[in-house]
Design a protein around this motif. Sequence first.
Motif, PDB file in Angstrom:
ATOM      1  N   ARG A   3       1.277  -0.408   0.156  1.00 28.12           N
ATOM      2  CA  ARG A   3      -0.462   0.394  -0.363  1.00 28.12           C
ATOM      3  C   ARG A   3       0.741   1.689  -0.466  1.00 28.12           C
ATOM      4  N   PRO A   4       0.397   2.067  -0.953  1.00 27.86           N
ATOM      5  CA  PRO A   4       1.058   3.581  -0.710  1.00 27.86           C
ATOM      6  C   PRO A   4       0.712   4.330   0.325  1.00 27.86           C
ATOM      7  N   ALA A   5       2.137   5.228   1.013  1.00 32.15           N
ATOM      8  CA  ALA A   5       0.989   5.772   2.796  1.00 32.15           C
ATOM      9  C   ALA A   5       0.333   7.044   1.972  1.00 32.15           C
ATOM     10  N   LEU A   6      -0.652   7.506   2.380  1.00 28.40           N
ATOM     11  CA  LEU A   6      -1.893   8.257   1.915  1.00 28.40           C
ATOM     12  C   LEU A   6      -1.236   9.928   2.076  1.00 28.40           C
ATOM     13  N   GLY A 325      -2.626  -6.572   3.343  1.00 26.90           N
ATOM     14  CA  GLY A 325      -2.088  -5.011   3.482  1.00 26.90           C
ATOM     15  C   GLY A 325      -1.864  -4.888   2.121  1.00 26.90           C
ATOM     16  N   THR A 326      -1.889  -5.364   1.159  1.00 29.10           N
ATOM     17  CA  THR A 326      -1.987  -5.238   0.096  1.00 29.10           C
ATOM     18  C   THR A 326      -3.078  -4.553  -0.961  1.00 29.10           C
ATOM     19  N   LEU A 327      -2.995  -3.854  -1.752  1.00 31.62           N
ATOM     20  CA  LEU A 327      -4.596  -3.133  -2.821  1.00 31.62           C
ATOM     21  C   LEU A 327      -4.789  -4.685  -3.755  1.00 31.62           C
ATOM     22  N   PRO A 328      -5.793  -4.475  -3.869  1.00 31.77           N
ATOM     23  CA  PRO A 328      -6.644  -5.294  -4.462  1.00 31.77           C
ATOM     24  C   PRO A 328      -6.133  -5.120  -6.342  1.00 31.77           C
TER      25      PRO A 328
END
Length: 328
Positions: A3-6, A325-328
């Motif tokens: 995931r990239p940080a917000l 913790g990964t994007l779909p």
Amino acid sequence: MPRPALRRVLVLDDFGGIAAGAADWSGLPAEFLRAPVPDAERVARLAEADALVLIRERSAVPASLIEQLPSLRLVVTAGMRNRVLDLEACTARGVAVCGTDSQASPTVELTWGLILALARQIPWQEARLRQGEWQMGAGLGLEGATLGVAGLGRIGAGVAAIAHAFGMRLLAWSPNMTAEVAAAAGATLTDKPGLFRGADIVSLHLGLGASTRGIVGAAELALMRPGALLVNTARGPLVDKAALIAALESGHLGGAAIDTHEPEPMEAEDPIRRAPNTILTPHLGYVTQQNARRYFEGATACLRAWNAGLPLPRPLNDAARDSQGTLP
């Protein structure tokens, strides 16, 4: 992929300015919007946000908006349900959606505050006193009076429980209520006409949907006893506003207390503002310091879990249930 940080988190519709002080937002790129974003500006204002925090149902986030927010990765909504957020559209776009903890008791408390204020005519008696006048008329005592509760979910059941402490009789109805549910709350199950015909005070605790919009109209209000009272801390559109105003202006209805409105914030020229014998509050049912902490501590926990690559708390769709913790 990780995931990239917000980079940009928008907290929408923080009308009372309570969000920033209700939780620790340190290290989070959060911006707090105090006023509603006009429809014409929504895409432009929200386009670069990769996370939205929604305070209950103040701002609608339909599919048509979600499709125009390419950066959006995460939505956190206060509570565990939000009828104006298109969950299916979020899932289709791979946008994770999480909820937060919440309490039912604040709305129960406000409901009883409004019932007591209406029954004992507190706002009008207080106004007369300030004008140099003295008492006029007589309020309704609750002991022995009949409370009709429409809906016995968490809030309706809580309202019913307190009615017993006042020595009130209880009637209950909702479209799908059973005698067993009513009996568990110490109420007598009735049909819709029976509820409105038999109650001195009717309190609404139904969800809003296609089948319940306008479920209280001219026919139901006409069934109510002359001088009876109506309290709505559920959803404004449950009641036909024009019919309610007519019942108040005719004097048939003794008073109404309304905490929820459509749209919100209420329009300046809304005719309900001029209706007699009304108590109008700006959707205060869930707005307490304790609930704010639950909402925004839950929101910040979700935002930090996202940034840390951890499973998201209180997931509401498959994208949020991604345990790796990964994007779909």
